[in-house]
Motif scaffolding. Structure first.
Motif, PDB file in Angstrom:
ATOM      1  N   ASP B  11       0.913  -1.328  -0.386  1.00 60.08           N
ATOM      2  CA  ASP B  11      -0.064   0.052   0.101  1.00 60.08           C
ATOM      3  C   ASP B  11       0.890   1.512  -0.363  1.00 60.08           C
ATOM      4  OD1 ASP B  11      -2.624  -1.092   2.169  1.00 60.08           O
ATOM      5  OD2 ASP B  11      -2.321  -1.233   0.371  1.00 60.08           O
ATOM      6  N   VAL B  24       4.629   7.578   1.848  1.00 58.64           N
ATOM      7  CA  VAL B  24       2.592   7.583   2.459  1.00 58.64           C
ATOM      8  C   VAL B  24       2.353   5.852   2.449  1.00 58.64           C
ATOM      9  CG1 VAL B  24       1.622   8.233   0.728  1.00 58.64           C
ATOM     10  CG2 VAL B  24       1.083   8.811   3.045  1.00 58.64           C
ATOM     11  N   PRO B  26      -1.292   4.210   3.180  1.00 51.79           N
ATOM     12  CA  PRO B  26      -2.684   4.604   3.612  1.00 51.79           C
ATOM     13  C   PRO B  26      -2.857   4.536   4.682  1.00 51.79           C
ATOM     14  CG  PRO B  26      -2.013   4.892   1.553  1.00 51.79           C
ATOM     15  CD  PRO B  26      -1.287   4.617   1.618  1.00 51.79           C
ATOM     16  N   GLY B  27      -4.121   5.117   5.658  1.00 52.96           N
ATOM     17  CA  GLY B  27      -4.419   4.048   6.804  1.00 52.96           C
ATOM     18  C   GLY B  27      -3.282   4.968   7.924  1.00 52.96           C
ATOM     19  N   GLY B  29      -1.805   7.901   8.547  1.00 50.39           N
ATOM     20  CA  GLY B  29      -1.436   8.854   9.815  1.00 50.39           C
ATOM     21  C   GLY B  29      -0.546   9.548   9.585  1.00 50.39           C
ATOM     22  N   GLU B  30       0.741   9.240   8.540  1.00 46.12           N
ATOM     23  CA  GLU B  30       1.745   9.440   8.698  1.00 46.12           C
ATOM     24  C   GLU B  30       2.461   9.495   7.322  1.00 46.12           C
ATOM     25  OE1 GLU B  30       4.238   7.620  11.307  1.00 46.12           O
ATOM     26  OE2 GLU B  30       5.142   6.544  10.542  1.00 46.12           O
TER      27      GLU B  30
END
Lengths: 312, 87
Positions: B11, B24, B26-27, B29-30
């Protein structure tokens, strides 16, 4: 282990939307935001009038032959989806989303929706015809839908304040409490696009900012749906003096990505998000704005961006 | 014992800007930004190379001893795992 409240949550599957749910009425209303058209069908006459009044400049009188999204608004056959947790500290508003292939499921307390982007169609099941609840359902659904529609068009819905000065849009962003609303309050005489949420869209070789119709139930509606060329994006930092700090490209991209609601949880959307935000960061100056809580910051901000977008 | 090749988290999405990788997941948050050497290691993680093989490339390109490169790459890979950037 789930607590007692979440055990009663209802999480709809796509099969839920195959049920025969009743429309509220035969009326339809089209909204247009930054060239993106959504038609809400299945409204009563009263709902159409109320929503048209609420969305003001974004409500269209004409019907598009091919809206970007046709939303069948239906009366849900249940009184709630997510259960509001009671007792103790009030909970943060919950809105859940899940993709099944290219279809988006979204649901909250009083509504649930299935959006088939490929078919430009959606079904929104609202649990109540009570005006305040119904308006809230429509509002919260449209925020999610338009965030995804904007991304598909190469733009973004962004948590940001926007102010137009000399025909150009200055966009101020940052986490809650960073000063977005403050910048709008320090901009007397300028056109305020929003103090919280706006859309950034492609505009020729660059980007432009536009108001959106989505707001809390008591916030006044936007007065314009025009788009304004983007002068700059400013990440806010409250400080004891006003100055701009350069942001490297990766930092600029990261800061902007963190201000995008609804779209960043989906892995398949990440490459698209990075493509769009990268182009924004190349085409538009992105700076950290250290500012005091007074209008003095405009002296250093209003000259950013010059008269032409930077070349990528 | 043979080491398994390193793989990026499926991902994870990334872009390189001016020699620095922006990543990044996803999911989570950073996001993470890597310096040029970290970016080079990230680019070398292709599902085929092991830590030792990546360290060999770094050793050649940056003129550092293999042992030093290997220790640095292992430490960096541990960080990537901590941030859930690897499969």
């Amino acid at each position: 282990m789930r607590d007692a409240a979440t055990i009663d949550d209802y999480h709809p599957e796509t099969v839920y939307f195959e049920r025969r749910l009743n429309a509220f009425g035969p009326q339809a209303l089209e909204l247009e935001v930054a060239g993106i058209r959504a038609r809400l069908e299945g409204l009563s006459s009263e709902q159409k009038s109320q929503l048209a009044a609420r969305y003001g400049v974004f409500a269209r009188r004409d019907a598009s032959p091919a809206p970007d999204l046709v939303v069948s608004v239906r009366h849900a056959d249940r009184t709630e989806f997510l259960k509001l947790r009671v007792g103790g500290v009030s909970e943060t508003y919950r809105l859940l989303t899940r993709f099944e292939g290219e279809d988006l499921l979204a649901w909250s307390y009083e509504w649930a929706a299935l959006v088939r982007f490929d078919g430009h169609a959606a079904t929104l099941a609202a649990a109540s015809s009570d005006r305040a609840i119904f308006d809230r359902c429509i509002e919260n659904f449209l925020r999610v839908a338009f965030a995804h529609l904007a991304l598909a068009r190469g733009g973004v819905l962004m948590h940001a304040a926007g102010v137009v000065r000399n025909g150009r849009a200055y966009v101020f962003f940052g986490p809650s409490g960073s000063g977005k609303t403050t910048t709008t309050l320090m901009s007397a005489g300028d056109l305020v696009l929003s103090d919280d949420l706006l859309m950034i869209v492609r505009d020729g070789a660059g980007f432009a900012a536009t108001s959106v119709p989505f707001r809390g139930l008591v916030t006044p509606g936007a007065t314009t749906n025009s788009r304004y060329p983007l002068a700059g994006l400013f990440r806010l930092v409250q400080d004891d003096r006003d100055f701009l700090e350069d942001l490297g490209r990766p930092q600029a991209v990261g800061q902007i990505v963190q201000s995008l609601p609804f779209v960043t949880d989906r892995a398949e959307s990440a490459p698209r998000i990075l493509d769009v935000v990268s182009e924004m960061a190349f085409a538009t100056p992105v700076k950290k704005l250290h500012f005091r809580k007074d209008p003095g910051f405009w002296r250093i901000v209003e000259n950013v961006g010059g008269s032409a977008a930077e070349a990528p | 014992m043979l080491e398994a090749p390193l793989r990026k988290h499926p991902d994870a999405a990334s872009r390189n800007y001016d020699g620095e990788a922006f990543i990044v997941v996803p999911g989570k948050g950073e996001y993470n930004i890597l310096n040029p050497i970290g970016t080079r290691v990230w680019d070398l993680i292709d599902g085929q190379r092991t830590v030792v093989e990546i360290a060999r490339v770094i050793s050649d390109e940056y003129a550092v001893a293999q042992e030093v490169a290997e220790a640095d790459v292992r430490s960096f890979v541990d960080d990537l795992k901590k941030h859930q950037m690897l499969a």
